[in-house]
Scaffold this active site. Structure first.
Site, PDB file in Angstrom:
ATOM      1  N   GLU A  36      -7.372  15.336  24.068  1.00 35.47           N
ATOM      2  CA  GLU A  36      -8.272  16.435  23.710  1.00 35.47           C
ATOM      3  C   GLU A  36      -9.725  15.960  23.731  1.00 35.47           C
ATOM      4  OE1 GLU A  36      -9.749  20.157  22.239  1.00 35.47           O
ATOM      5  OE2 GLU A  36      -8.113  19.480  23.513  1.00 35.47           O
ATOM      6  N   TYR A  37      -9.968  14.754  23.216  1.00 36.79           N
ATOM      7  CA  TYR A  37     -11.322  14.181  23.245  1.00 36.79           C
ATOM      8  C   TYR A  37     -11.803  14.062  24.688  1.00 36.79           C
ATOM      9  CZ  TYR A  37     -15.210  10.969  22.366  1.00 36.79           C
ATOM     10  OH  TYR A  37     -16.452  10.390  22.311  1.00 36.79           O
ATOM     11  N   LEU A  84     -30.088 -17.987   9.143  1.00 37.00           N
ATOM     12  CA  LEU A  84     -29.725 -18.378   7.782  1.00 37.00           C
ATOM     13  C   LEU A  84     -29.449 -19.871   7.708  1.00 37.00           C
ATOM     14  CD1 LEU A  84     -27.265 -15.505   6.734  1.00 37.00           C
ATOM     15  CD2 LEU A  84     -29.728 -15.649   6.368  1.00 37.00           C
ATOM     16  N   GLU A 112     -20.178 -11.189   2.489  1.00 34.99           N
ATOM     17  CA  GLU A 112     -19.729 -10.436   3.666  1.00 34.99           C
ATOM     18  C   GLU A 112     -19.137 -11.402   4.687  1.00 34.99           C
ATOM     19  OE1 GLU A 112     -23.050  -7.524   4.838  1.00 34.99           O
ATOM     20  OE2 GLU A 112     -23.959  -8.902   3.401  1.00 34.99           O
ATOM     21  N   LYS A 114     -18.777 -13.207   8.092  1.00 33.85           N
ATOM     22  CA  LYS A 114     -19.753 -13.567   9.129  1.00 33.85           C
ATOM     23  C   LYS A 114     -19.095 -13.359  10.496  1.00 33.85           C
ATOM     24  CE  LYS A 114     -22.992 -17.209  10.477  1.00 33.85           C
ATOM     25  NZ  LYS A 114     -22.592 -17.271  11.894  1.00 33.85           N
ATOM     26  N   GLU A 169     -24.165  -6.775  13.873  1.00 33.37           N
ATOM     27  CA  GLU A 169     -23.526  -7.762  14.748  1.00 33.37           C
ATOM     28  C   GLU A 169     -22.626  -7.031  15.723  1.00 33.37           C
ATOM     29  OE1 GLU A 169     -23.148 -12.125  15.281  1.00 33.37           O
ATOM     30  OE2 GLU A 169     -24.390 -10.916  13.943  1.00 33.37           O
ATOM     31  N   LYS A 309     -20.098 -21.824   6.618  1.00 32.34           N
ATOM     32  CA  LYS A 309     -19.420 -21.943   7.909  1.00 32.34           C
ATOM     33  C   LYS A 309     -18.028 -22.531   7.704  1.00 32.34           C
ATOM     34  CE  LYS A 309     -21.224 -21.183  11.342  1.00 32.34           C
ATOM     35  NZ  LYS A 309     -22.272 -21.697  12.226  1.00 32.34           N
ATOM     36  N   CYS A 421     -10.690 -21.221  48.039  1.00 30.58           N
ATOM     37  CA  CYS A 421     -10.046 -21.404  49.333  1.00 30.58           C
ATOM     38  C   CYS A 421     -10.078 -20.042  50.019  1.00 30.58           C
ATOM     39  CB  CYS A 421      -8.601 -21.881  49.153  1.00 30.58           C
ATOM     40  SG  CYS A 421      -7.639 -21.832  50.676  1.00 30.58           S
TER      41      CYS A 421
END
Length: 670
Positions: A36-37, A84, A112, A114, A169, A309, A421
């Site tokens: 439908e979309y 950061l 949060e 990363k 991000e 990290k 090749c």
């Protein structure tokens, strides 16, 4: 329809499509079937083509991708996008907390995930998206507005007419990354090393249609100047962004102290493999903007935030040798042969070395102690050499100058890093084409795997794909481990493959740049091989997501006398040349149990492959995703179902076994 009617209908369609897109890409809870979309989108495209002046900046058609750009413009960030400082252990986090408390007293933090992607800035004027840019050097980035428009989770119009600059991000989900690399491998192109590189490479394409095909996503994580909007804290800013229609990561937590922060970090260190996207750590920010302002920043990074990290799981093992393989398109790829070693939970004996340039840049030698990691926790790769462990017995490696299979001279085409090749009759390429043709994603000939194809090829029984359709039982039973029953089963599978829909055959032919998705789009559009063979470059480029490079490759393929001869042979053997699938505009049955539902598959199904199950669910109006969340409607659990089943049980999501699943799809076929 006259212009006035078209204007009213276009406005209705934009409102509907923007709402449905938000439900699908941001809330992960679609209210209408994909068909439908797609139908509504095609209607809006047709109106805008007839009346170009009706196209608006927030139209969902802007996400399809416009014409290629000549170059990216530079963009100066109004507020610098600072990097950061990093933390690598609990001690670093406690030191950070101590510095914060010394300056501003007790502070709450927001934690949060990363995301391992590409930092971007997105600017809105009066609620409309007007510009997007990369981070660049923090003060100046590149204008990637047209590419960012193709990310469905990024709103082109906000729910309020505000002017602001948000930061986020852009990333490529794991499933999209694997699918992209499978398609690139099928086309003989170099694979992306990890999802981050794939996302960055996609957003730096001058042709927005390429970015549109890559299925990128985006989480917004902050405002450039939130206090100017009367917002007092970072947690409030995230809630505000979410209310405006941005996709904000729900896996965030406000922590009262550093102990709660450390608990959050520890929790996600263990849980991150379950995520449908890659993360490489946790970002910790002081919540109060007043405290952030008091803490200030150094020349490089804010004093009120730090990035923890996660340690990359890297191991050292010995490089025993380097194997050079020739793919079906002639690309010559080096692969590391390793002393077996455990990485990220699996035993690794082979790893990618990408290409000749990579080996030279890293100075990788046979006998070296090499560092192995899984790129994005997915693909094993050699990332470096432990030079200190060299004893002088290591041997430098040089790529061959001639094909290891047919001895033709290898060449590097302009603009490519790979050696090729170019001999179309190279045994390795012929063999790999047969393997690809029989593969599950192509003609799906059960029992015709790499070992059997190699035997058939070495015995001189097959040279091209048409030869498969004249094999006899007598020829097959002479092969190793091929009895009469196995031979009969293989012949039956080959015979059954003649009835496949056009898109499988088209993908199986191995036309350069034509992956499984492009084959599906072409088959749906042209419906028969005859129409596709006659299609002009312009007609091919009229198909969504088919660009100039692919159109050129398709026309070049059908212009070859060998291709014409092959298709004539396949027709003579009774291979179907027509599209059998549903049109994209087709409606799912009104009483379908899957219509409008988000479904997750877990475990092994005895009756069909994962891809086949996905096709059945989508045929009946459902949408299949890779991870369980609160927005999941249904989980189908096969044998050995693991953590997804457990999570579904915890969330109270409806769960079906394979028997119930088969009942419903069979009912949908009536």
């Amino acid at each position: 329809m006259d212009r006035q009617q078209a204007e009213r209908r276009a406005a209705e369609l934009r409102e509907l499509l923007n709402r449905y897109g938000y439900e699908y890409y941001v809330l992960d809870r679609p209210s209408v079937p994909d068909a439908e979309y797609d139908r509504l989108m095609q209607e809006l495209i047709a109106i805008e083509e007839q009346y170009p002046e009706l196209k608006t900046s927030d139209s969902p058609t802007q996400r399809i991708g416009g014409p290629p750009l000549e170059a990216f413009r530079k963009v100066a960030h109004r507020v610098p996008m600072m990097s950061l400082a990093n933390a690598f252990g609990e001690g670093d986090l406690r030191d950070f907390d101590r510095r914060v408390r010394q300056e501003v007293g007790e502070a709450a933090y927001v934690c949060e995930l990363k995301i391992d992607g590409l930092a971007v800035s997105v600017r809105y004027e009066d609620g409309y998206f007007v510009q997007g840019a990369t981070r660049g050097d923090g003060t100046t980035g590149e204008d990637i507005t047209e590419n960012l428009k193709t990310i469905r989770s990024l709103p082109l119009r906000l729910k309020e007419p505000v002017s602001l600059e948000a930061r986020g991000e852009a990333f490529m989900p794991k499933a999209s990354f694997l699918r992209l690399n499978e398609e690139r491998k099928a086309r003989g192109e170099e694979l992306f090393a990890n999802p981050r590189n794939a996302a960055a490479g996609s957003l730096r394409q001058l042709d927005p249609k390429v970015a549109a095909s890559r299925q990128l996503d985006l989480f917004v994580y902050g405002l450039a100047d939130a206090e100017a909007l009367g917002i007092a804290s970072h947690s409030e800013a995230l809630d505000y962004l979410q209310a405006l229609g941005f996709k904000v990561n729900p896996e965030r937590r406000r922590c009262a102290n550093i102990d709660e922060v450390i608990a959050f970090v520890s929790e996600w260190h263990d849980k991150r493999p379950q995520l449908p996207y890659e993360i490489d750590g946790i970002v910790i920010k002081v919540d109060s903007f007043a405290q952030q302002r008091a803490l200030g920043a150094t020349a490089k990074s804010p004093r009120w935030a730090i990035a923890y990290k996660f340690p990359a799981e890297e191991v050292v093992t010995t490089l025993i040798g380097i194997e050079v393989n020739v793919g079906r398109t002639g690309v010559v790829t080096p692969t590391a042969i390793l002393e077996p070693v455990r990485v990220a939970g699996t035993t690794v004996q082979r790893a990618t070395l990408h290409n000749e340039d990579f080996i030279r840049e890293k100075d990788i030698r046979i006998g070296d102690a090499v560092i192995i990691k899984k790129a994005g926790d997915i693909i094993p790769e050699v990332v470096g050499v432990v030079v200190d462990r060299r004893d002088g017995d290591e041997t430098p490696f040089a790529m061959p100058t001639h094909c290891p299979e047919c001895e033709s001279e290898l060449v590097r085409l302009e603009g490519e890093v790979a050696l090729r090749c170019l001999n179309p009759n190279c045994p390795a390429q012929l063999r790999e084409r047969l393997i690809h043709f029989a593969s599950r994603a192509a003609m799906n000939i059960e029992g015709l795997g790499e070992k059997v194809v190699t035997q058939l090829f070495n015995a001189g029984l097959v040279r091209d794909v048409a030869d498969l359709y004249c094999l006899t039982k007598e020829q097959l039973v002479g092969l190793e481990r091929m009895g009469e029953k196995s031979a009969a089963n293989l012949l039956a599978a080959i015979e059954a493959s003649k009835q496949n829909s056009l898109e499988r055959l088209l993908f199986g032919l191995g036309i350069r740049y034509v992956g499984a998705k492009a084959a599906q789009l072409l088959a749906e559009h042209f419906e028969t091989m005859e129409r596709l063979e006659r299609a002009t470059k312009e007609e091919l480029m009229a198909v969504p997501e088919i660009g100039e490079k692919m159109a050129d490759a398709i026309t070049a393929f059908f212009a070859q006398p060998e291709a014409t001869e092959l298709l004539q042979e396949l027709r003579a053997y009774g291979v179907n040349m027509a599209y059998k699938g549903p049109k994209r505009s087709a409606e799912a049955p009104a009483d379908s149990a899957f219509a409008g539902k988000t479904v997750v598959l877990t475990g092994k199904l005895a009756s069909m492959s994962r891809n086949e199950a996905k096709e059945q669910i989508e045929r009946l109006g459902g949408r299949v995703t890779g991870s369980v969340s609160r927005s999941t409607d249904l989980v189908i659990a096969g044998e050995d179902a693991g953590s997804k089943l457990e999570k579904a049980q915890q969330l109270g999501i409806e769960i079906w076994d394979e028997s119930r699943f088969l009942q419903e799809i069979n009912r949908g076929k009536r």
